[in-house]
Design an enzyme around this catalytic site. Sequence first.
Site, PDB file in Angstrom:
ATOM      1  N   CYS A  74       0.864  -1.183   0.000  1.00  0.00           N
ATOM      2  CA  CYS A  74       0.000   0.000   0.000  1.00  0.00           C
ATOM      3  C   CYS A  74       0.902   1.234   0.000  1.00  0.00           C
ATOM      4  CB  CYS A  74      -0.893  -0.020   1.236  1.00  0.00           C
ATOM      5  SG  CYS A  74      -1.952   1.424   1.343  1.00  0.00           S
ATOM      6  N   CYS A 198      -5.122   6.093  -4.126  1.00  0.00           N
ATOM      7  CA  CYS A 198      -4.396   4.828  -4.032  1.00  0.00           C
ATOM      8  C   CYS A 198      -2.969   5.085  -4.527  1.00  0.00           C
ATOM      9  CB  CYS A 198      -5.088   3.761  -4.881  1.00  0.00           C
ATOM     10  SG  CYS A 198      -4.198   2.198  -4.891  1.00  0.00           S
TER      11      CYS A 198
END
Length: 257
Positions: A74, A198
């Site tokens: 991530c 993201c």
Amino acid sequence: MQQKFYKYQGTGNDFVMIDNRQQTFDKNNTNLVADLCDRRFGIGADGLILLENHESYDFKMVYYNSDGNESTMCGNGGRCLVAFAKHLGVISENAVFEAIDGLHHASIKDGIVRLQMQDVTSVLKKDDHIFLDTGSPHHVQFEDAIDTFKIKAKGSKIRYGAPYFEEGSNVNFVKHIDNDTFRLRTYERGVEDETLSCGTGATATAIAMHYIGETEKNIISIQVEGGKLEVSFDFEDGIYTNVWLVGPAKFVFEGTI
Ligand SMILES: N[C@@H](CCC[C@H](N)C(=O)O)C(=O)O
């Protein structure tokens, strides 16, 4: 036992952070992670991240999606974890840490975190999309009606469809704004909805746009729903190296569970 938590966000991608250097967190409890990330019954977040000790580097990152499952890298979470590590006094300005996809170098100054991402050695160009892995898998496709189209419906159809099926992919919808600037909306696997940003998706989109010749720039601005990210890289012999994801990472609140 009581557990202290911290909430951070990076361009609106939000995370519960837990200092697990003493190994106090119940790591295999999928329901607990999902409950903590629940926006109605819990703290509310797109994911949960543990900061753990590492024998050779500054710390280790363990990342879970809001569905409670441990997942791949991530980017925004990594940037937020660097801010959290600074808050804890684990680092000062520079960091080297290990995540599921390998080592990451990072720095933090005035709330802006620069995070080095993995080299990208393979980019697949298909008829209507590009697929690449920037620590997490990303499907990237153009969408001109980016303001109005139904991202959850469209994204989940692609995420669960061929060739991704159960393992899935994150799905990025992109619109070219000007030479070095792109607008991006991302459907995230493991959140199973659109998130406001993201980091691995922004990185994938910048590289994909360069790879197909949509831009010649190697410093690219990505406008996400929650703010702005910058992605830079070098490109030689078909390989993207020196890949950096840059943007803000902010503390939101803390508490005890
Ligand atoms: N929000 C993240 C991506 C997190 C991982 C993803 N949901 C997956 O499971 O592939 C980012 O900032 O990169």
